[in-house]
Design an enzyme around this catalytic site. Structure first.
Site, mmCIF file in Angstrom:
data_model
loop_
_atom_site.group_PDB
_atom_site.id
_atom_site.type_symbol
_atom_site.label_atom_id
_atom_site.label_comp_id
_atom_site.label_asym_id
_atom_site.label_seq_id
_atom_site.Cartn_x
_atom_site.Cartn_y
_atom_site.Cartn_z
ATOM 1 N N ASP A 144 26.772 26.685 62.852
ATOM 2 C CA ASP A 144 26.526 28.105 62.542
ATOM 3 C C ASP A 144 26.426 28.366 61.031
ATOM 4 O O ASP A 144 25.910 29.395 60.608
ATOM 5 C CB ASP A 144 27.637 28.980 63.127
ATOM 6 C CG ASP A 144 27.624 28.996 64.650
ATOM 7 O OD1 ASP A 144 26.712 28.378 65.235
ATOM 8 O OD2 ASP A 144 28.519 29.616 65.241
ATOM 9 N N ARG A 179 0.706 33.207 75.386
ATOM 10 C CA ARG A 179 2.033 33.696 75.774
ATOM 11 C C ARG A 179 2.889 34.058 74.568
ATOM 12 O O ARG A 179 2.640 33.609 73.447
ATOM 13 C CB ARG A 179 2.784 32.606 76.546
ATOM 14 C CG ARG A 179 2.311 32.473 77.970
ATOM 15 C CD ARG A 179 2.979 31.294 78.642
ATOM 16 N NE ARG A 179 2.645 31.269 80.060
ATOM 17 C CZ ARG A 179 2.733 30.210 80.839
ATOM 18 N NH1 ARG A 179 3.151 29.064 80.333
ATOM 19 N NH2 ARG A 179 2.429 30.288 82.103
ATOM 20 N N GLN A 289 21.270 21.507 70.030
ATOM 21 C CA GLN A 289 21.372 21.708 68.579
ATOM 22 C C GLN A 289 22.583 21.004 67.989
ATOM 23 O O GLN A 289 22.693 20.830 66.779
ATOM 24 C CB GLN A 289 21.481 23.210 68.268
ATOM 25 C CG GLN A 289 20.237 23.969 68.625
ATOM 26 C CD GLN A 289 20.516 25.447 68.839
ATOM 27 O OE1 GLN A 289 20.330 26.251 67.959
ATOM 28 N NE2 GLN A 289 20.984 25.811 70.022
HETATM 29 O O1 F6P Z 1 30.548 27.318 66.730
HETATM 30 C C1 F6P Z 1 29.582 26.443 67.101
HETATM 31 C C2 F6P Z 1 28.963 26.803 68.434
HETATM 32 O O2 F6P Z 1 27.987 25.828 68.696
HETATM 33 C C3 F6P Z 1 28.383 28.210 68.514
HETATM 34 O O3 F6P Z 1 27.129 28.314 67.909
HETATM 35 C C4 F6P Z 1 28.377 28.413 70.008
HETATM 36 O O4 F6P Z 1 28.434 29.777 70.355
HETATM 37 C C5 F6P Z 1 29.620 27.718 70.466
HETATM 38 O O5 F6P Z 1 29.922 26.748 69.491
HETATM 39 C C6 F6P Z 1 29.494 27.088 71.820
HETATM 40 O O6 F6P Z 1 30.703 26.539 72.184
HETATM 41 P P1 F6P Z 1 30.930 25.671 73.518
HETATM 42 O O7 F6P Z 1 30.647 24.246 73.150
HETATM 43 O O8 F6P Z 1 32.348 25.907 73.884
HETATM 44 O O9 F6P Z 1 29.966 26.158 74.552
#
Ligand code: F6P
Length: 363
Positions: A144, A179, A289
């Protein structure tokens, strides 16, 4: 050099990301080759410290001769569930397990600990350090990229690469079928991934939590592309933390009852079809990601951070986080970092770039 240091620990905490193994490798290289210390990898974040015997392994140079530098995930394991000061137990009760973690640190006779985490994990580790006399050095990681001070947290740049590649792959199919493609990327409270990948991947609309949007502006942009630029497709990127037009977060509840962000892409896709009549397809990138091979820049920052963190310990400097700033690897007090989230600046240079390109930010 601090001659009292002989044994250090390292743990990875919070959601994983690409580049964590590169950090571990850098720490092991610097600590063993530079100072002759022993390095212990703690398993699954602070959980390893709660186990007896402590869940850990001694790390050796020989483990890092192969492809760990290039490997996603973390060989130590991690967790992003719960606060050890108020941990949800399997029987539904809550317990403060901070003392067990502190005891675990001292039981291993560690002289210092490197914690690799995002804002939330670093805040918890700092609290533990203050309570239990832990010599802590932090390394920032989170896709993030919302950790204060540092320009890059580990994992962010690879996540941007993945999201940009997704747009590269979506554009030809969008154009072939006339699209609108909506790409939902991660970013709970911050739109850094959406903004950077959207710019790099030629998005027409980028929606981020920091900038409230109106569907009317999104509709005008998409229709304008069709009418004024003779474009038959559009690319829309949205961070998962973007809310509905009524300001409601879009949340999914997992089978175990855990709530997390996800679904704003489908909401926006429906609304775009309603408003423009366009055929829309939605892609949710999710955890792609976070996993996979770290890009070269994440490997580079991971290596620089790992070496600097060990050097801080050698200099007896604790309660600090390493950071990248102004072409340099620096360190700052953790107090300047924890609980100071770093969202996208709506008036900052990157938003200015997006606006300069004619990208619609929804406002
Ligand atoms: O904080 C990193 C992150 O990848 C966020 O972007 C995302 O909302 C969250 O972790 C997802 O967490 P989890 O792996 O618990 O689904």
């Amino acid at each position: 050099m601090n001659r009292d240091i002989k044994r250090i620990g390292i743990l990875t905490s919070g959601g994983d990301c690409a580049g964590l193994n590169a950090v571990i490798r850098a720490v092991v290289h610097r600590a063993i080759l530079g100072y002759g210390w022993q390095v212990f990898g703690i398993h699954e974040g602070t959980r390893g410290f709660m186990e007896r015997p402590v869940g850990c392994e001694e790390l050796h140079l020989g483990q890092f001769t192969g492809n760990l530098l290039r490997l996603g995930g973390t060989i130590l394991g991690t967790t992003n569930e719960g606060d050890p000061f108020d941990l949800l137990m399997p029987d539904g009760t809550r317990r403060d397990r901070s003392d067990e973690i502190i005891e675990g640190y001292h039981e291993l006779a560690l002289d210092a600990l490197i914690g690799v985490g995002g804002d939330g994990s670093l805040a918890i580790l700092r609290r533990l350090a203050e309570k239990g006399g832990i010599n802590l050095v932090g390394i920032p990681k989170t896709i993030d990229n919302d950790v204060a001070v540092t320009e890059n947290a580990i994992g962010y740049l690879t996540a941007v690469d993945v999201a940009t590649e997704a747009l590269d792959r979506l554009q030809p199919t969008a154009a072939s079928h006339s699209r609108v493609m909506v790409l939902e990327v991660m970013g709970r409270d911050a739109g850094h991934i959406a903004l950077s990948a959207g710019i790099a991947g030629g998005a027409d609309v980028i929606l981020i939590p920091e900038i409230p949007y109106s569907m009317h502006h999104v509709q005008s942009k998409i229709e304008g592309l069709r009418h004024e630029q003779n474009r038959n497709f559009a690319l829309v990127v949205a961070a998962e933390g973007v809310v509905t037009e009524n300001g409601e977060p879009v949340i999914v509840t997992d089978a175990d009852g855990k709530k997390r962000f996800g679904g704003i892409g489908h909401y926006l896709g429906r609304r775009i079809t309603e408003e423009t009549g366009a055929q829309v397809r939605v892609t949710v990138l999710g955890h792609t990601q976070r996993g996979g091979t770290p890009g070269p820049r994440d490997r580079f920052f991971a290596s620089a951070f790992g070496v600097h963190a060990v050097d801080l310990i050698a200099a007896g400097k604790f309660d600090r986080m390493v950071a990248w700033s102004n072409r340099d690897c620096i360190d700052v007090p953790l107090s300047e970092v924890v609980n100071h989230p770093h969202p996208v600046d709506p008036n900052g240079p990157i938003v200015r770039t997006a606006r300069g390109l004619g990208i619609c930010l929804g406002d």
